[in-house]
Motif scaffolding. Structure first.
Motif, PDB file in Angstrom:
ATOM      1  N   PHE A 174      13.910   8.937  -3.578  1.00  0.00           N
ATOM      2  CA  PHE A 174      12.735   9.038  -4.445  1.00  0.00           C
ATOM      3  C   PHE A 174      12.362  10.507  -4.681  1.00  0.00           C
ATOM      4  CE2 PHE A 174      10.984   4.911  -2.301  1.00  0.00           C
ATOM      5  CZ  PHE A 174      11.959   4.164  -2.926  1.00  0.00           C
ATOM      6  N   ASP A 223       1.257  -8.902   9.478  1.00  0.00           N
ATOM      7  CA  ASP A 223       2.049  -7.809  10.051  1.00  0.00           C
ATOM      8  C   ASP A 223       3.516  -8.219  10.040  1.00  0.00           C
ATOM      9  OD1 ASP A 223       3.375  -6.062  12.131  1.00  0.00           O
ATOM     10  OD2 ASP A 223       1.335  -5.275  12.226  1.00  0.00           O
ATOM     11  N   LEU A 224       4.377  -7.298   9.655  1.00  0.00           N
ATOM     12  CA  LEU A 224       5.810  -7.601   9.569  1.00  0.00           C
ATOM     13  C   LEU A 224       6.413  -7.933  10.937  1.00  0.00           C
ATOM     14  CD1 LEU A 224       6.933  -4.822   7.049  1.00  0.00           C
ATOM     15  CD2 LEU A 224       6.581  -7.252   6.570  1.00  0.00           C
ATOM     16  N   THR A 281       0.823  -1.214   0.000  1.00  0.00           N
ATOM     17  CA  THR A 281       0.000   0.000   0.000  1.00  0.00           C
ATOM     18  C   THR A 281       0.857   1.265   0.000  1.00  0.00           C
ATOM     19  OG1 THR A 281      -0.112  -0.158   2.406  1.00  0.00           O
ATOM     20  CG2 THR A 281      -1.958  -1.102   1.171  1.00  0.00           C
ATOM     21  N   GLY A 282       2.179   1.125  -0.114  1.00  0.00           N
ATOM     22  CA  GLY A 282       3.071   2.276   0.024  1.00  0.00           C
ATOM     23  C   GLY A 282       3.475   2.921  -1.289  1.00  0.00           C
ATOM     24  N   THR A 283       4.466   3.785  -1.207  1.00  0.00           N
ATOM     25  CA  THR A 283       4.914   4.586  -2.359  1.00  0.00           C
ATOM     26  C   THR A 283       5.417   3.706  -3.498  1.00  0.00           C
ATOM     27  OG1 THR A 283       5.554   6.282  -0.775  1.00  0.00           O
ATOM     28  CG2 THR A 283       6.413   6.522  -3.001  1.00  0.00           C
ATOM     29  N   VAL A 284       6.186   2.675  -3.166  1.00  0.00           N
ATOM     30  CA  VAL A 284       6.657   1.728  -4.186  1.00  0.00           C
ATOM     31  C   VAL A 284       5.606   0.650  -4.437  1.00  0.00           C
ATOM     32  CG1 VAL A 284       8.390  -0.053  -4.696  1.00  0.00           C
ATOM     33  CG2 VAL A 284       9.100   2.111  -3.663  1.00  0.00           C
ATOM     34  N   ASN A 318       9.755  12.033  -2.393  1.00  0.00           N
ATOM     35  CA  ASN A 318      10.057  12.634  -1.087  1.00  0.00           C
ATOM     36  C   ASN A 318       9.761  14.137  -1.096  1.00  0.00           C
ATOM     37  OD1 ASN A 318      11.062  10.122  -0.465  1.00  0.00           O
ATOM     38  ND2 ASN A 318      13.206  10.708  -0.510  1.00  0.00           N
ATOM     39  N   HIS A 341      18.649  -2.920   5.395  1.00  0.00           N
ATOM     40  CA  HIS A 341      18.916  -3.469   4.064  1.00  0.00           C
ATOM     41  C   HIS A 341      20.197  -4.299   4.077  1.00  0.00           C
ATOM     42  CE1 HIS A 341      15.787  -0.797   3.026  1.00  0.00           C
ATOM     43  NE2 HIS A 341      16.495   0.296   2.937  1.00  0.00           N
ATOM     44  N   ALA A 355      16.111  -2.385  -1.357  1.00  0.00           N
ATOM     45  CA  ALA A 355      17.092  -1.804  -0.435  1.00  0.00           C
ATOM     46  C   ALA A 355      17.274  -0.321  -0.787  1.00  0.00           C
ATOM     47  CB  ALA A 355      18.401  -2.573  -0.536  1.00  0.00           C
ATOM     48  N   THR A 385      10.681  -3.167   3.615  1.00  0.00           N
ATOM     49  CA  THR A 385      10.374  -2.823   4.999  1.00  0.00           C
ATOM     50  C   THR A 385      10.226  -1.308   5.104  1.00  0.00           C
ATOM     51  OG1 THR A 385      12.769  -2.927   5.399  1.00  0.00           O
ATOM     52  CG2 THR A 385      11.436  -4.779   6.171  1.00  0.00           C
ATOM     53  N   ARG A 414      -2.035  -4.577   6.320  1.00  0.00           N
ATOM     54  CA  ARG A 414      -2.179  -4.727   7.763  1.00  0.00           C
ATOM     55  C   ARG A 414      -3.637  -4.811   8.172  1.00  0.00           C
ATOM     56  NH1 ARG A 414       1.835  -0.679  10.812  1.00  0.00           N
ATOM     57  NH2 ARG A 414       1.510   0.758   9.080  1.00  0.00           N
TER      58      ARG A 414
HETATM   59  N1  LIG Z   1      12.093   7.248   0.219  1.00  0.00           N
HETATM   60  C1  LIG Z   1      13.255   7.094  -0.403  1.00  0.00           C
HETATM   61  O1  LIG Z   1      13.834   8.062  -0.922  1.00  0.00           O
HETATM   62  C2  LIG Z   1      13.877   5.735  -0.509  1.00  0.00           C
HETATM   63  C3  LIG Z   1      14.964   5.556  -1.371  1.00  0.00           C
HETATM   64  C4  LIG Z   1      15.557   4.295  -1.457  1.00  0.00           C
HETATM   65  C5  LIG Z   1      15.051   3.249  -0.715  1.00  0.00           C
HETATM   66  N2  LIG Z   1      13.995   3.466   0.111  1.00  0.00           N
HETATM   67  C6  LIG Z   1      13.508   2.342   0.928  1.00  0.00           C
HETATM   68  O2  LIG Z   1      12.154   2.064   0.558  1.00  0.00           O
HETATM   69  C7  LIG Z   1      11.475   1.573   1.700  1.00  0.00           C
HETATM   70  C8  LIG Z   1      10.239   2.388   1.907  1.00  0.00           C
HETATM   71  O3  LIG Z   1       9.393   2.206   0.782  1.00  0.00           O
HETATM   72  P1  LIG Z   1       8.106   3.103   0.563  1.00  0.00           P
HETATM   73  O4  LIG Z   1       8.547   4.542   0.428  1.00  0.00           O
HETATM   74  O5  LIG Z   1       7.293   2.505  -0.506  1.00  0.00           O
HETATM   75  O6  LIG Z   1       7.390   2.952   1.977  1.00  0.00           O
HETATM   76  P2  LIG Z   1       6.058   3.634   2.478  1.00  0.00           P
HETATM   77  O7  LIG Z   1       5.407   4.434   1.413  1.00  0.00           O
HETATM   78  O8  LIG Z   1       6.377   4.281   3.781  1.00  0.00           O
HETATM   79  O9  LIG Z   1       5.129   2.361   2.748  1.00  0.00           O
HETATM   80  C9  LIG Z   1       5.441   1.456   3.771  1.00  0.00           C
HETATM   81  C10 LIG Z   1       4.643   0.191   3.527  1.00  0.00           C
HETATM   82  O10 LIG Z   1       4.944  -0.738   4.573  1.00  0.00           O
HETATM   83  C11 LIG Z   1       3.730  -1.116   5.195  1.00  0.00           C
HETATM   84  N3  LIG Z   1       3.958  -1.392   6.607  1.00  0.00           N
HETATM   85  C12 LIG Z   1       4.403  -0.542   7.553  1.00  0.00           C
HETATM   86  N4  LIG Z   1       4.505  -1.183   8.742  1.00  0.00           N
HETATM   87  C13 LIG Z   1       4.067  -2.452   8.533  1.00  0.00           C
HETATM   88  C14 LIG Z   1       3.907  -3.580   9.369  1.00  0.00           C
HETATM   89  N5  LIG Z   1       4.213  -3.550  10.682  1.00  0.00           N
HETATM   90  N6  LIG Z   1       3.423  -4.723   8.831  1.00  0.00           N
HETATM   91  C15 LIG Z   1       3.097  -4.774   7.513  1.00  0.00           C
HETATM   92  N7  LIG Z   1       3.236  -3.744   6.661  1.00  0.00           N
HETATM   93  C16 LIG Z   1       3.717  -2.587   7.177  1.00  0.00           C
HETATM   94  C17 LIG Z   1       2.808   0.054   4.999  1.00  0.00           C
HETATM   95  O11 LIG Z   1       1.491  -0.364   5.183  1.00  0.00           O
HETATM   96  P3  LIG Z   1       0.332   0.635   5.726  1.00  0.00           P
HETATM   97  O12 LIG Z   1      -0.314   1.201   4.487  1.00  0.00           O
HETATM   98  O13 LIG Z   1      -0.557  -0.258   6.511  1.00  0.00           O
HETATM   99  O14 LIG Z   1       1.014   1.689   6.560  1.00  0.00           O
HETATM  100  C18 LIG Z   1       3.132   0.412   3.565  1.00  0.00           C
HETATM  101  O15 LIG Z   1       2.529  -0.475   2.658  1.00  0.00           O
HETATM  102  C19 LIG Z   1      12.444   1.636   2.865  1.00  0.00           C
HETATM  103  O16 LIG Z   1      13.018   0.383   3.064  1.00  0.00           O
HETATM  104  C20 LIG Z   1      13.469   2.648   2.395  1.00  0.00           C
HETATM  105  O17 LIG Z   1      14.733   2.465   3.001  1.00  0.00           O
HETATM  106  C21 LIG Z   1      13.380   4.664   0.219  1.00  0.00           C
END
Ligand SMILES: NC(=O)c1ccc[n+]([C@@H]2O[C@H](COP(=O)([O-])OP(=O)(O)OC[C@H]3O[C@@H](n4cnc5c(N)ncnc54)[C@H](OP(=O)(O)O)[C@@H]3O)[C@@H](O)[C@H]2O)c1
Length: 294
Positions: free
Chosen positions: A139, A50-51, A8-11, A142, A117, A100, A71, A31
């Motif tokens: 990203f 849940d993770l 459900t997140g950004t990726v 951000n 990671h 990662a 994660t 979740r």
């Molecule tokens: N942002 C950057 O610039 C960037 C760059 C490179 C790598 N990354 C990596 O990308 C990752 C973050 O990706 P993203 O931006 O797509 O994340 P995000 O938008 O914050 O989404 C997080 C996802 O994880 C789920 N989640 C959170 N806690 C959980 C739990 N306890 N159990 C099950 N699911 C859970 C969330 O579900 P809910 O909808 O229920 O909250 C959501 O689907 C990180 O590992 C980060 O290091 C990020």
């Protein structure tokens, strides 16, 4: 069947979309059953887990051919990744694609967000599972979180004057979908970047063009940045991580441009200009995180 964590997140949202476009059956970890996006069709099976809960992960991973391991950013991420990989190993021998970040192999400039990671990478290498690591740069999405400040004409970050090859998270998702559904990526670390390295001065200028006003970049000190983040309610662990991350950017270590997107997707990576065009209707005063463009 492909298990997608972070669905459900950004990726994760564009990843599920991209996997469906490739005809793959998806098991999407949520979740809460109510958080499944309306756009998911019959080819997407939501699974509530849940993770932090190994039992729910074992059920989620049962019988899958591949796992997308993402994660969330947080101090529990390493433990969460370990639980997913343990569940994957128990479930058989699924291919694992680890989401990662750049720096997963470089331990010279510590960024706490990358620790999970690196730990997951180490576990994967010893697991006997077939794996691929995606190591994206920061990203472009951000910047949507910085829109309130950008609208007042300011981009203030402790990133110095170095350029960064930010990547659109939709490209990261589409690369992940390609790797999850095609062969030939086992044991590879794909660094995923945008098509250009831009300084934050240039990024501010391009945002200004869409916002219809001058936006100036100001390089802040780590201390100023930390105080501002804490003052706006960001928890200390995350504030320190953001300062570390921008400190890495300031060294110039995030400026390389890779050919991963054109090589795997057969088209150029999305530029900042494209990102801004895609979000143009929402930038001046709209919601900060438009769901349809995530
Ligand atoms: N942002 C950057 O610039 C960037 C760059 C490179 C790598 N990354 C990596 O990308 C990752 C973050 O990706 P993203 O931006 O797509 O994340 P995000 O938008 O914050 O989404 C997080 C996802 O994880 C789920 N989640 C959170 N806690 C959980 C739990 N306890 N159990 C099950 N699911 C859970 C969330 O579900 P809910 O909808 O229920 O909250 C959501 O689907 C990180 O590992 C980060 O290091 C990020």
């Amino acid at each position: 069947m492909i298990l997608v964590t972070g669905a459900t997140g950004t990726v994760g949202r564009p990843l599920v979309r991209a996997l469906r476009a490739r005809g793959a059956a998806v098991r999407a970890l949520v979740r809460d059953a109510d958080s499944a996006p309306a756009e998911w069709d019959d080819g997407v099976e939501p699974v509530v887990a849940d993770l932090n809960d190994a039992g729910s992960l074992a059920a989620a991973a049962d019988g899958v051919a591949a796992v997308h391991l993402l994660t969330p950013v947080g101090p529990d991420a390493a433990r969460q990744a370990r639980k997913v990989l343990d569940a994957a190993a128990e479930a058989g021998r699924p291919k694992v694609v680890l989401q990662a970040a750049i720096g997963v192999r470089r331990r010279t400039t510590p960024v706490r967000f990358f620790d999970a990671h690196t730990a997951a990478f180490d576990q994967l290498e010893g697991s006997g599972l077939p794996w691929t690591v995606l190591a994206p740069n920061g990203f472009l999405q951000n910047f949507l979180g910085l829109l309130p400040a950008l609208r007042t004409g300011t981009l203030a970050l402790p990133a110095g004057d170095a350029a960064v090859s930010y990547v659109d998270a939709r490209d990261v998702a589409e690369v992940a979908a390609a790797v999850l559904t095609t062969d030939g990526h086992e044991g590879a670390v794909h660094e995923v970047t945008g098509p250009e390295a831009l300084t934050h001065h240039e990024i501010a200028r391009q945002f200004g063009g869409v916002l219809g006003r001058d936006v100036a970049y100001r390089a802040t000190t780590p201390e100023q940045a930390r105080a501002a983040l804490l003052g706006s309610g960001v928890p200390a662990w995350q504030a320190d991580g953001l300062v570390e991350l921008h400190g890495l950017y300031a060294t110039g270590a995030a400026s390389a441009v890779t050919d991963t997107v054109p090589r795997l997707l057969g088209r150029p990576a999305r530029s900042l200009a494209t990102f801004l065009t895609d979000h143009a209707a929402l930038l001046p005063s709209g919601p900060d995180t438009p769901q349809e463009n995530r």
